[in-house]
Design a protein around this motif. Structure first.
Motif, PDB file in Angstrom:
ATOM      1  N   ILE A 420       0.842  -1.262  -0.007  1.00 31.04           N
ATOM      2  CA  ILE A 420       0.015   0.065  -0.256  1.00 31.04           C
ATOM      3  C   ILE A 420       1.068   1.132   0.068  1.00 31.04           C
ATOM      4  O   ILE A 420       1.815   1.444   0.738  1.00 31.04           O
ATOM      5  CB  ILE A 420      -1.085   0.251   1.135  1.00 31.04           C
ATOM      6  CG1 ILE A 420      -1.917  -1.197   1.281  1.00 31.04           C
ATOM      7  CG2 ILE A 420      -1.853   1.270   1.227  1.00 31.04           C
ATOM      8  CD1 ILE A 420      -2.856  -1.217   2.491  1.00 31.04           C
ATOM      9  N   ASN A 421       0.448   1.900  -0.873  1.00 32.11           N
ATOM     10  CA  ASN A 421       1.356   3.385  -1.081  1.00 32.11           C
ATOM     11  C   ASN A 421       1.200   4.197   0.319  1.00 32.11           C
ATOM     12  O   ASN A 421       0.049   4.257   0.333  1.00 32.11           O
ATOM     13  CB  ASN A 421       1.018   4.136  -2.272  1.00 32.11           C
ATOM     14  CG  ASN A 421       1.844   5.360  -2.521  1.00 32.11           C
ATOM     15  OD1 ASN A 421       2.971   5.913  -1.843  1.00 32.11           O
ATOM     16  ND2 ASN A 421       1.746   6.024  -3.637  1.00 32.11           N
ATOM     17  N   SER A 422       2.106   4.592   0.923  1.00 34.10           N
ATOM     18  CA  SER A 422       2.057   5.415   2.204  1.00 34.10           C
ATOM     19  C   SER A 422       1.561   6.599   1.958  1.00 34.10           C
ATOM     20  O   SER A 422       1.036   7.464   2.905  1.00 34.10           O
ATOM     21  CB  SER A 422       3.232   5.207   3.026  1.00 34.10           C
ATOM     22  OG  SER A 422       4.401   5.875   2.258  1.00 34.10           O
ATOM     23  N   THR A 423       1.784   7.085   0.671  1.00 35.81           N
ATOM     24  CA  THR A 423       1.318   8.667   0.322  1.00 35.81           C
ATOM     25  C   THR A 423      -0.118   8.636   0.036  1.00 35.81           C
ATOM     26  O   THR A 423      -0.223   8.111  -1.319  1.00 35.81           O
ATOM     27  CB  THR A 423       2.332   9.264  -0.727  1.00 35.81           C
ATOM     28  OG1 THR A 423       3.765   9.323  -0.348  1.00 35.81           O
ATOM     29  CG2 THR A 423       1.965  10.714  -0.897  1.00 35.81           C
ATOM     30  N   PRO A 424      -1.073   9.331   0.580  1.00 35.93           N
ATOM     31  CA  PRO A 424      -2.478   9.068   0.176  1.00 35.93           C
ATOM     32  C   PRO A 424      -2.676  10.138  -1.132  1.00 35.93           C
ATOM     33  O   PRO A 424      -1.788  10.953  -1.805  1.00 35.93           O
ATOM     34  CB  PRO A 424      -3.180   9.985   1.195  1.00 35.93           C
ATOM     35  CG  PRO A 424      -2.248   9.773   2.077  1.00 35.93           C
ATOM     36  CD  PRO A 424      -0.959   9.896   1.892  1.00 35.93           C
ATOM     37  N   GLU A 425      -3.651   9.471  -1.974  1.00 30.33           N
ATOM     38  CA  GLU A 425      -4.040  10.233  -3.369  1.00 30.33           C
ATOM     39  C   GLU A 425      -4.781  11.438  -2.837  1.00 30.33           C
ATOM     40  O   GLU A 425      -5.187  11.743  -1.716  1.00 30.33           O
ATOM     41  CB  GLU A 425      -4.913   9.354  -4.068  1.00 30.33           C
ATOM     42  CG  GLU A 425      -4.389   7.979  -4.639  1.00 30.33           C
ATOM     43  CD  GLU A 425      -2.950   8.071  -5.455  1.00 30.33           C
ATOM     44  OE1 GLU A 425      -3.216   8.881  -6.699  1.00 30.33           O
ATOM     45  OE2 GLU A 425      -1.968   7.528  -5.307  1.00 30.33           O
ATOM     46  N   PRO A 426      -4.721  12.421  -4.094  1.00 29.34           N
ATOM     47  CA  PRO A 426      -5.529  13.697  -3.637  1.00 29.34           C
ATOM     48  C   PRO A 426      -6.943  13.645  -3.009  1.00 29.34           C
ATOM     49  O   PRO A 426      -7.425  14.130  -2.215  1.00 29.34           O
ATOM     50  CB  PRO A 426      -5.722  14.234  -5.024  1.00 29.34           C
ATOM     51  CG  PRO A 426      -4.584  13.627  -5.808  1.00 29.34           C
ATOM     52  CD  PRO A 426      -4.488  12.459  -5.250  1.00 29.34           C
ATOM     53  N   ASP A 427      -7.726  12.252  -3.277  1.00 32.60           N
ATOM     54  CA  ASP A 427      -8.929  11.858  -2.646  1.00 32.60           C
ATOM     55  C   ASP A 427      -8.969  11.222  -1.159  1.00 32.60           C
ATOM     56  O   ASP A 427      -9.864  11.000  -0.818  1.00 32.60           O
ATOM     57  CB  ASP A 427      -9.776  11.156  -3.513  1.00 32.60           C
ATOM     58  CG  ASP A 427      -9.157   9.917  -3.983  1.00 32.60           C
ATOM     59  OD1 ASP A 427      -8.127   9.490  -3.268  1.00 32.60           O
ATOM     60  OD2 ASP A 427      -9.949   9.191  -4.642  1.00 32.60           O
ATOM     61  N   GLY A 428      -7.602  11.221  -0.907  1.00 31.51           N
ATOM     62  CA  GLY A 428      -7.467  10.574   0.410  1.00 31.51           C
ATOM     63  C   GLY A 428      -7.259   9.022   0.380  1.00 31.51           C
ATOM     64  O   GLY A 428      -6.978   8.366   1.457  1.00 31.51           O
ATOM     65  N   THR A 429      -7.571   8.294  -0.729  1.00 32.86           N
ATOM     66  CA  THR A 429      -7.334   7.143  -0.798  1.00 32.86           C
ATOM     67  C   THR A 429      -5.906   6.664  -0.857  1.00 32.86           C
ATOM     68  O   THR A 429      -4.896   7.545  -1.130  1.00 32.86           O
ATOM     69  CB  THR A 429      -8.161   6.329  -1.978  1.00 32.86           C
ATOM     70  OG1 THR A 429      -7.756   6.802  -3.056  1.00 32.86           O
ATOM     71  CG2 THR A 429      -9.668   6.596  -1.840  1.00 32.86           C
ATOM     72  N   SER A 430      -5.551   5.401  -0.703  1.00 36.47           N
ATOM     73  CA  SER A 430      -4.323   4.847  -0.757  1.00 36.47           C
ATOM     74  C   SER A 430      -4.019   3.880  -1.764  1.00 36.47           C
ATOM     75  O   SER A 430      -4.955   2.878  -1.906  1.00 36.47           O
ATOM     76  CB  SER A 430      -3.523   4.306   0.602  1.00 36.47           C
ATOM     77  OG  SER A 430      -3.590   5.227   1.695  1.00 36.47           O
ATOM     78  N   ARG A 431      -3.311   3.913  -2.939  1.00 31.64           N
ATOM     79  CA  ARG A 431      -3.140   3.296  -3.963  1.00 31.64           C
ATOM     80  C   ARG A 431      -2.552   1.959  -3.494  1.00 31.64           C
ATOM     81  O   ARG A 431      -1.577   1.938  -2.982  1.00 31.64           O
ATOM     82  CB  ARG A 431      -2.381   3.864  -5.140  1.00 31.64           C
ATOM     83  CG  ARG A 431      -2.241   2.816  -6.415  1.00 31.64           C
ATOM     84  CD  ARG A 431      -1.752   3.779  -7.449  1.00 31.64           C
ATOM     85  NE  ARG A 431      -2.597   4.956  -7.945  1.00 31.64           N
ATOM     86  CZ  ARG A 431      -2.272   5.667  -8.809  1.00 31.64           C
ATOM     87  NH1 ARG A 431      -1.070   5.274  -9.705  1.00 31.64           N
ATOM     88  NH2 ARG A 431      -3.131   6.696  -9.059  1.00 31.64           N
ATOM     89  N   VAL A 432      -3.063   0.524  -4.072  1.00 31.11           N
ATOM     90  CA  VAL A 432      -2.363  -0.649  -3.921  1.00 31.11           C
ATOM     91  C   VAL A 432      -1.628  -1.082  -4.991  1.00 31.11           C
ATOM     92  O   VAL A 432      -2.182  -0.801  -6.232  1.00 31.11           O
ATOM     93  CB  VAL A 432      -3.758  -1.608  -3.528  1.00 31.11           C
ATOM     94  CG1 VAL A 432      -2.926  -3.217  -3.374  1.00 31.11           C
ATOM     95  CG2 VAL A 432      -4.365  -1.358  -2.195  1.00 31.11           C
ATOM     96  N   TYR A 433      -0.416  -1.448  -4.669  1.00 34.22           N
ATOM     97  CA  TYR A 433       0.286  -2.139  -5.749  1.00 34.22           C
ATOM     98  C   TYR A 433       0.766  -3.661  -5.537  1.00 34.22           C
ATOM     99  O   TYR A 433       0.624  -3.912  -4.418  1.00 34.22           O
ATOM    100  CB  TYR A 433       1.792  -1.376  -5.748  1.00 34.22           C
ATOM    101  CG  TYR A 433       1.672   0.026  -6.255  1.00 34.22           C
ATOM    102  CD1 TYR A 433       1.660   0.758  -7.589  1.00 34.22           C
ATOM    103  CD2 TYR A 433       1.403   1.301  -5.170  1.00 34.22           C
ATOM    104  CE1 TYR A 433       1.462   1.965  -7.959  1.00 34.22           C
ATOM    105  CE2 TYR A 433       1.374   2.370  -5.477  1.00 34.22           C
ATOM    106  CZ  TYR A 433       1.520   2.930  -7.092  1.00 34.22           C
ATOM    107  OH  TYR A 433       1.359   4.254  -7.292  1.00 34.22           O
ATOM    108  N   TRP A 434       0.919  -4.328  -6.777  1.00 36.24           N
ATOM    109  CA  TRP A 434       1.410  -5.753  -6.778  1.00 36.24           C
ATOM    110  C   TRP A 434       2.610  -5.677  -7.463  1.00 36.24           C
ATOM    111  O   TRP A 434       2.806  -5.432  -8.497  1.00 36.24           O
ATOM    112  CB  TRP A 434       0.096  -6.545  -7.255  1.00 36.24           C
ATOM    113  CG  TRP A 434      -1.334  -6.529  -6.709  1.00 36.24           C
ATOM    114  CD1 TRP A 434      -1.977  -5.536  -6.879  1.00 36.24           C
ATOM    115  CD2 TRP A 434      -1.918  -7.365  -5.909  1.00 36.24           C
ATOM    116  NE1 TRP A 434      -3.188  -5.766  -6.111  1.00 36.24           N
ATOM    117  CE2 TRP A 434      -2.981  -6.979  -5.472  1.00 36.24           C
ATOM    118  CE3 TRP A 434      -1.175  -8.629  -5.269  1.00 36.24           C
ATOM    119  CZ2 TRP A 434      -3.810  -7.555  -4.576  1.00 36.24           C
ATOM    120  CZ3 TRP A 434      -2.135  -9.366  -4.579  1.00 36.24           C
ATOM    121  CH2 TRP A 434      -3.330  -8.812  -4.049  1.00 36.24           C
TER     122      TRP A 434
END
Length: 465
Positions: A420-434
């Motif tokens: 999980i990206n520790s830096t939130p997106e502008p909308d407050g969600t956190s992007r998941v990477y695989w």
């Protein structure tokens, strides 16, 4: 603005040669058939051969290969059922005034037209520059073009052609010349082209009829070697070669009367002239002018004693961000007669797989027996989605993420770390990477460390981003 340094001028000039030939190698423009045919005839003359009685055209390398198989006798045995594809090729040959007589092409002259001139040109350039100088010239002008054109387009195309041709006809691929796909080595020899005014030499040293070389963008790039570093240049070392003013012109020129395109004068030619070699220099490179002219306007071609078979360039070319053949919903390479190659990130794939990709299920992926095709399907379907729907096993979890594994019966396990990206997106969600990691990975931390080229013990990030 300060004037460019000698090194910058030289790099820019050599880069221009490389860019010109990369554009030729990747071109999908309509062929100038007349210019290419004249260049093919020049290639025969430069090799000391009579011009072919017939120069015929086909729309794709597959059609050209089929024509070569027919005219050389590499075809079905007598008594076999009629081949509609062969009959269509025969009709095209008749329409161009070339009787479709089996075996009428004569012997392949590829060795005389392409192999021997290439070897002679390389030997002369190598003798002039020495091993280090030739390696530097190749690195500056040829290597990247070769990788992007030959390795990433011509090689998959050859693989696909072998699958499309009958077994008995595949041998004609050994007779083919790459045309535009020879752009890599032609770029290096373009930079080594001789000075203006030296006529192309035919076999035996006699000047051949045809165009002369014109001044190009790198005509004087290394000229100072003869003045201040001539000894180094004469001994074959590139270390003393400097950069003079960049010459005028733009790549391949044309000879008198608009004849076939030829090489521009390159940096090596200028060195030869200033060392006193004059018009006798690099005649071997001059003899490549015909091959260069064909490459500027056509794709693969087949030189035989009596017939030269030329083919058009593709009308469509799709690549990914690193230059591999790639298209998700269309052919990656397409020719005007309908011949096409579908590819996913450089790997040729069956045309029907393109339609299947839009409607994949995880079960279809699991049932695919071809491991390479299954990987293509996985990339299109999405690893995260597949792991969820196929029921992957959670192996481990730590502060770095979650390690997942899914076993296959006939391939290595699919092992991935969910982070999980520790830096939130502008909308407050956190992007998941695989992140796909080696099958033997034991922890999420070990997997993340591996992506940085580190061991689990070495991976100690100060800041998570």
């Amino acid at each position: 603005m300060a004037a460019p340094t000698a090194a910058e001028s030289r790099a820019a000039a050599l880069g221009a040669v490389s860019a010109k030939w990369l554009a030729a190698g990747l071109s999908t423009a309509r062929a100038d058939r007349q210019a290419a045919a004249e260049a093919a005839r020049l290639a025969y003359r430069s090799a000391g051969l009579p011009e072919p009685r017939h120069v015929v055209w086909f729309a794709s390398p597959l059609a050209g290969a089929r024509a070569a198989a027919l005219l050389t006798g590499r075809r079905d045995l007598p008594g076999a059922a009629p081949d509609p594809a062969e009959e269509a090729i025969a009709a095209q040959l008749r329409g161009q005034g070339c009787p479709p007589v089996i075996g009428s092409a004569g012997a392949s002259v590829r060795a005389a037209v392409r192999t021997a001139p290439w070897a002679a040109a390389r030997a002369e350039a190598h003798d002039l520059l020495g091993p280090d100088g030739w390696a530097g010239l190749w690195a500056a002008c040829g290597a990247d073009v070769w990788r992007l054109v030959n390795d990433r387009i011509a090689t998959p195309l050859r693989t696909h052609l072998r699958g499309e041709l009958p077994v008995h006809a595949r041998a004609v691929l050994l007779d083919a010349v790459g045309g535009q796909h020879d752009a890599g080595w032609l770029a290096a020899f373009d930079a080594a082209a001789p000075v203006p005014g030296a006529p192309p030499a035919a076999a035996g040293g006699t000047p051949a009829a045809g165009p002369v070389f014109t001044a190009g963008p790198v005509a004087a790039a290394w000229v100072s070697a003869a003045g201040s570093g001539g000894a180094d240049a004469a001994s074959g070392s590139a270390s003393g070669i400097g950069a003079g003013p960049v010459g005028a012109g733009s790549g391949l020129g044309v000879g008198p009367g608009g004849a076939a395109p030829v090489f521009s004068a390159g940096p090596v030619g200028a060195v030869w002239a200033n060392l006193g070699a004059g018009e006798a220099a690099l005649h071997a490179v001059q003899r490549l002018a015909g091959l260069a002219g064909v490459a500027r306007s056509s794709s693969w071609w087949w030189p035989y004693a009596n017939v030269a078979i030329l083919t058009d360039r593709p009308d469509t070319l799709h690549r990914d961000n690193i230059g591999r053949l790639h298209a998700a919903d269309a052919p990656a390479l397409h020719y005007s007669d309908g011949y096409a190659l579908h590819a996913w990130r450089g790997m040729p794939i069956p045309s029907d797989l393109v339609d299947r990709l839009a409607h994949l299920t995880y079960r279809q992926i699991a049932d695919e027996r071809n491991a390479e095709l299954r990987r293509v399907m996985l990339e299109h379907f999405g690893y995260d989605r597949y792991l969820r729907e196929a029921g992957a096993h959670k192996v481990a979890q730590d502060e770095c993420g979650i390690l997942w594994r899914l076993n296959f019966a006939d391939d290595e396990p699919l092992t991935m770390v969910e982070v999980i990206n520790s830096t939130p997106e502008p909308d407050g969600t956190s992007r998941v990477y695989w992140l796909r990691v080696p099958p033997q990975t034991r922890t999420a931390r070990e997997g993340v460390a591996w992506t940085f080229g580190l061991t689990e013990e070495e991976y100690r990030p100060l800041i998570q981003t």
